[in-house]
Design an enzyme around this catalytic site. Structure first.
Site, PDB file in Angstrom:
ATOM      1  N   ILE A  55       0.841  -1.203   0.000  1.00 49.50           N
ATOM      2  CA  ILE A  55       0.000   0.000   0.000  1.00 49.50           C
ATOM      3  C   ILE A  55       0.874   1.251   0.000  1.00 49.50           C
ATOM      4  CG2 ILE A  55      -1.773   1.269   1.288  1.00 49.50           C
ATOM      5  CD1 ILE A  55      -2.727  -1.523   2.338  1.00 49.50           C
ATOM      6  N   ARG A  96      -3.664   0.657  10.884  1.00 48.48           N
ATOM      7  CA  ARG A  96      -4.292  -0.023  12.006  1.00 48.48           C
ATOM      8  C   ARG A  96      -4.468   0.909  13.190  1.00 48.48           C
ATOM      9  NH1 ARG A  96      -6.395  -2.779   9.429  1.00 48.48           N
ATOM     10  NH2 ARG A  96      -6.611  -5.022   9.369  1.00 48.48           N
ATOM     11  N   HIS A 116     -13.391   2.730   9.114  1.00 51.21           N
ATOM     12  CA  HIS A 116     -12.615   1.613   8.561  1.00 51.21           C
ATOM     13  C   HIS A 116     -13.082   1.267   7.135  1.00 51.21           C
ATOM     14  CE1 HIS A 116     -10.027  -2.057   9.864  1.00 51.21           C
ATOM     15  NE2 HIS A 116      -9.937  -1.875   8.560  1.00 51.21           N
ATOM     16  N   ALA A 128     -10.756  -0.652   2.732  1.00 50.55           N
ATOM     17  CA  ALA A 128     -10.913  -1.763   1.780  1.00 50.55           C
ATOM     18  C   ALA A 128     -12.307  -1.795   1.169  1.00 50.55           C
ATOM     19  CB  ALA A 128     -10.653  -3.087   2.495  1.00 50.55           C
ATOM     20  N   GLU A 154     -12.664  -0.687  17.744  1.00 49.45           N
ATOM     21  CA  GLU A 154     -13.687  -0.489  16.704  1.00 49.45           C
ATOM     22  C   GLU A 154     -14.896  -1.346  17.008  1.00 49.45           C
ATOM     23  OE1 GLU A 154     -11.933  -1.131  12.831  1.00 49.45           O
ATOM     24  OE2 GLU A 154     -10.329   0.286  13.223  1.00 49.45           O
TER      25      GLU A 154
HETATM   26  N1  LIG Z   1      -7.914   0.535   6.372  1.00 54.12           N
HETATM   27  C1  LIG Z   1      -8.110  -0.580   5.736  1.00 54.12           C
HETATM   28  O1  LIG Z   1      -9.236  -0.949   5.456  1.00 54.12           O
HETATM   29  C2  LIG Z   1      -6.951  -1.408   5.334  1.00 54.12           C
HETATM   30  C3  LIG Z   1      -5.819  -1.472   6.117  1.00 54.12           C
HETATM   31  N2  LIG Z   1      -4.770  -2.251   5.746  1.00 54.12           N
HETATM   32  C4  LIG Z   1      -3.582  -2.265   6.601  1.00 54.12           C
HETATM   33  O2  LIG Z   1      -2.519  -1.577   5.954  1.00 54.12           O
HETATM   34  C5  LIG Z   1      -1.271  -2.042   6.445  1.00 54.12           C
HETATM   35  C6  LIG Z   1      -0.272  -2.224   5.323  1.00 54.12           C
HETATM   36  O3  LIG Z   1      -0.722  -3.190   4.399  1.00 54.12           O
HETATM   37  P1  LIG Z   1       0.183  -3.684   3.162  1.00 54.12           P
HETATM   38  O4  LIG Z   1       0.852  -2.536   2.529  1.00 54.12           O
HETATM   39  O5  LIG Z   1      -0.687  -4.536   2.334  1.00 54.12           O
HETATM   40  O6  LIG Z   1       1.233  -4.578   3.924  1.00 54.12           O
HETATM   41  P2  LIG Z   1       2.709  -4.960   3.474  1.00 54.12           P
HETATM   42  O7  LIG Z   1       3.083  -6.122   4.288  1.00 54.12           O
HETATM   43  O8  LIG Z   1       2.822  -5.022   1.998  1.00 54.12           O
HETATM   44  O9  LIG Z   1       3.568  -3.697   3.977  1.00 54.12           O
HETATM   45  C7  LIG Z   1       3.823  -3.419   5.313  1.00 54.12           C
HETATM   46  C8  LIG Z   1       5.199  -2.765   5.380  1.00 54.12           C
HETATM   47  O10 LIG Z   1       5.431  -2.374   6.725  1.00 54.12           O
HETATM   48  C9  LIG Z   1       6.808  -2.579   6.996  1.00 54.12           C
HETATM   49  N3  LIG Z   1       6.996  -2.624   8.432  1.00 54.12           N
HETATM   50  C10 LIG Z   1       6.761  -3.660   9.299  1.00 54.12           C
HETATM   51  N4  LIG Z   1       7.093  -3.299  10.549  1.00 54.12           N
HETATM   52  C11 LIG Z   1       7.547  -2.014  10.467  1.00 54.12           C
HETATM   53  C12 LIG Z   1       8.040  -1.098  11.438  1.00 54.12           C
HETATM   54  N5  LIG Z   1       8.137  -1.437  12.714  1.00 54.12           N
HETATM   55  N6  LIG Z   1       8.391   0.134  11.020  1.00 54.12           N
HETATM   56  C13 LIG Z   1       8.291   0.467   9.709  1.00 54.12           C
HETATM   57  N7  LIG Z   1       7.867  -0.364   8.744  1.00 54.12           N
HETATM   58  C14 LIG Z   1       7.488  -1.585   9.135  1.00 54.12           C
HETATM   59  C15 LIG Z   1       7.127  -3.864   6.278  1.00 54.12           C
HETATM   60  O11 LIG Z   1       8.502  -3.966   6.027  1.00 54.12           O
HETATM   61  C16 LIG Z   1       6.336  -3.734   4.999  1.00 54.12           C
HETATM   62  O12 LIG Z   1       7.123  -3.191   3.955  1.00 54.12           O
HETATM   63  C17 LIG Z   1      -1.610  -3.312   7.228  1.00 54.12           C
HETATM   64  O13 LIG Z   1      -1.635  -3.006   8.611  1.00 54.12           O
HETATM   65  C18 LIG Z   1      -3.003  -3.642   6.806  1.00 54.12           C
HETATM   66  O14 LIG Z   1      -3.702  -4.366   7.759  1.00 54.12           O
HETATM   67  C19 LIG Z   1      -4.781  -2.981   4.587  1.00 54.12           C
HETATM   68  C20 LIG Z   1      -5.882  -2.950   3.769  1.00 54.12           C
HETATM   69  C21 LIG Z   1      -7.058  -2.195   4.091  1.00 54.12           C
HETATM   70  O1  LIG Z   2      -7.530  -5.712   4.897  1.00 59.05           O
HETATM   71  C1  LIG Z   2      -7.359  -5.076   5.934  1.00 59.05           C
HETATM   72  O2  LIG Z   2      -6.334  -5.148   6.646  1.00 59.05           O
HETATM   73  C2  LIG Z   2      -8.427  -4.191   6.394  1.00 59.05           C
HETATM   74  O3  LIG Z   2      -8.215  -3.505   7.360  1.00 59.05           O
HETATM   75  C3  LIG Z   2      -9.736  -4.221   5.739  1.00 59.05           C
HETATM   76  O4  LIG Z   2     -10.702  -4.467   6.729  1.00 59.05           O
HETATM   77  P1  LIG Z   2     -12.189  -4.915   6.330  1.00 59.05           P
HETATM   78  O5  LIG Z   2     -12.076  -6.186   5.573  1.00 59.05           O
HETATM   79  O6  LIG Z   2     -12.749  -3.824   5.482  1.00 59.05           O
HETATM   80  O7  LIG Z   2     -12.915  -5.092   7.617  1.00 59.05           O
END
Ligand SMILES: NC(=O)C1=CN([C@@H]2O[C@H](COP(=O)(O)OP(=O)(O)OC[C@H]3O[C@@H](n4cnc5c(N)ncnc54)[C@H](O)[C@@H]3O)[C@@H](O)[C@H]2O)C=CC1
Ligand SMILES: O=C(O)C(=O)COP(=O)(O)O
Length: 526
Positions: free
Chosen positions: A150, A230, A278, A281, A259
């Protein structure tokens, strides 16, 4: 038929896939106690962020084989508890990447131009152009914390908008960051220099409360924070104070420590704070993507196939799985075979990746070999998820070797098990990339496909042995499907591998061992 419980809203595309192989019950909004009461009936559970899968739920899920998270974050699942019980936890690592990145970007622009409050004001009948004077993002510095999927997409779009990009991610290289157009910096520098800070990291013990009173104090007064990652990464009370006191200019939050968001000071703040429930996604596209991605994996696991995005099987990503799947079957078969030849308690398993296989990832093959090895002891209770833990608990030492010079087959796998009753070894390879062949047993070259029921003998290579064994098996009405002898020198020691149509009747193994010239005999069921 298997039963799947879907306990959060999931797109119909996913339900349709599950319905091909299982009875699907959609029950959203269950209280923890209600979920705990019914989970025992189900083979699979499909969730989003709304369901908390605690240790209690996992303990109550006595039939559970898989928990599918239709999204990325699995922090609402006790993955360690699931792993101990051999339950696969899968997610959809990429299905909602774009949706979450676009939401973060939308939050950044909304915050800069006060869009939510300006919209509310117009809808109330006002025409206030003074209050909503905004700021441009062009030429401003964006600090990205977490440059994963992301974070990287946010970087690409922000770059196109003319922003200067700083990133903090201790797990990625400077070269990778530069490829995306980001300067990799220490966190403190990012906090000090960024006009916008966007979080794209998982919530872990290291990232909990990463944004707190102390770190907020390091930021610029015009800094704006966006959190679509998160809840709990930001200390919400400290943030509210910093915004009220003008330590920073504002924040846009999609996720919260608890939440749904309950009573919170954040709700009482003005246009400097934007809150969404939230929604990162929540796009039509992402919901179809994650539903299909996870439903397919649940379907596969219920059909006995491996999952492509299991978060609790080390080193087994989709690309690796695709490439190694046939070799994992080979490793599992060889593990099962060598475990039965060794008999007793195995103390050491030597795994040698030979030929082309030597350059491959070993972890999935070791897990598969251990799964096979432990099958006799644990039957269906051992799987790719818990094989490592079960082996460790039994004190099985695994030694990994690579031998790229072995050239009999393109790639072969050699397992040697040493246990309380001695040492045995088997080697196997794939013919035509998928047909398993045993190529060596205890150092004797053979070439047979494994079959369900097999008999192996160690004997002296001398005339009459094969005939004697054949008549003995015949007298017990055991039909031999195929037979092969492997020897190193003429009239020396030899190994015989027989495929038989049925299991060997009780007592006959002892009689085989009495045949003169036969030193040992083993039956194997694969
Ligand atoms: N708001 C929403 O609905 C959504 C939230 N998310 C959240 O977004 C976040 C990121 O998702 P992605 O990019 O898909 O994951 P990803 O795994 O591709 O990227 C996460 C990055 O964080 C880095 N990381 C881990 N620990 C760290 C630290 N202590 N300091 C700095 N960097 C660190 C990792 O090296 C990695 O590059 C996740 O927490 C996920 O749950 C994802 C999808 C939807
Ligand atoms: O994929 C994630 O990490 C999300 O936070 C998305 O959450 P949701 O499936 O929309 O409840």
């Amino acid at each position: 038929m298997s039963k799947v419980l879907v306990s959060d809203p999931i797109d119909k595309a996913g339900i349709d896939i599950l319905s091909q192989v299982a009875t699907v019950d959609v029950k959203t909004g269950l209280k923890p106690a209600e979920l705990q009461e019914i989970i025992g009936e189900y083979d699979a559970l499909m969730i989003r962020s709304g369901t908390r899968v605690t240790q209690e739920i996992i303990e109550a899920g006595t039939q559970l084989k898989i928990i599918g998270r239709a999204g990325v974050g699995v922090d609402n699942v006790d993955v360690a508890a699931a792993t101990r019980k051999g339950i696969v936890v899968v997610n959809s690592p990429e299905g909602n990447t774009i949706a979450a990145a676009e939401h973060a970007l939308a939050m950044m622009l909304s915050l800069s131009r006060h869009i939510p409050d300006a919209n509310a004001s117009v809808k109330k009948g006002e025409w206030d152009r003074k209050t909503f004077v905004g700021a441009e993002v062009y030429k401003k510095t964006l600090g990205i914390v977490g440059l994963g999927k992301i974070g990287s997409h946010v970087a690409n779009v922000a770059k196109a908008m003319g922003m200067k990009l700083l990133a903090y991610d201790p797990f990625i290289s400077r070269e990778r960051a530069e490829q995306i157009g980001c300067q990799l910096v220490e966190l403190d520098l990012l906090f000090q220099q960024a006009d916008y800070i966007t979080l794209h990291i998982p919530k872990t013990p290291e990232t909990a409360n990463l944004i707190n009173a102390k770190t907020l104090a390091k930021m610029k007064p015009n800094a704006r924070i966006i959190n679509c990652a998160r809840g709990g990464i930001i200390d919400e009370a400290a943030l509210a104070t910093a915004v009220k006191e003008g330590t920073i200019a504002g924040a846009a939050l999609d996720v919260f420590a608890s939440e749904p968001l309950g009573e919170s000071e954040l709700r009482s703040l003005g246009k400097e704070i934007i809150l969404t429930p939230h929604l990162g996604a929540s796009t039509a596209e992402a919901q179809v993507n994650v539903a299909i991605d996870v439903a397919e994996q649940i379907r596969d696991v219920l059909l006995g196939l491996p999952a492509r995005s299991a978060v609790n099987i080390p080193g087994l990503g989709p690309d690796i799985l695709e490439e190694l799947k046939p070799y994992m079957e080979l490793a599992e078969t060889l593990g099962n075979l060598v475990g039965q030849l060794a008999g007793g308690r195995v103390e050491t398993l030597n795994v040698t990746l030979q030929g082309d296989l030597a350059t491959n990832k070993s972890q999935p093959l070791i897990i598969a070999a251990l799964k096979g090895l432990l099958y006799q002891a644990l039957r269906e209770r051992v799987n790719y998820v818990n094989a490592n833990i079960e082996a460790k608990e039994r004190g099985i030492r695994v030694i990994e070797t690579r031998d790229a010079s072995a050239r009999d087959y393109a790639g072969s796998l050699h397992l040697e098990a040493t246990g309380t009753l001695g040492t045995h070894s088997v080697t196997g390879a794939l013919l035509g990339d998928k047909e398993i062949h045993l190529t060596d047993v205890d150092g004797f070259p053979i070439n047979v496909p494994p079959s369900k029921y097999m008999l192996f003998t160690l004997h002296r290579d001398m005339p009459g042995i094969i005939g004697k064994l054949g008549s003995l098996l015949g007298s017990f009405n055991v039909n031999i499907a195929s037979m092969q002898v492997g020897r190193k020198i003429v009239r020396g020691d030899a190994v015989m591998a027989l495929s038989i149509d049925d299991p060997l009747p009780d007592g006959i193994l002892e009689e085989i061992k009495q045949v003169s010239g036969i030193r040992d005999a083993y039956t194997v069921t694969l």
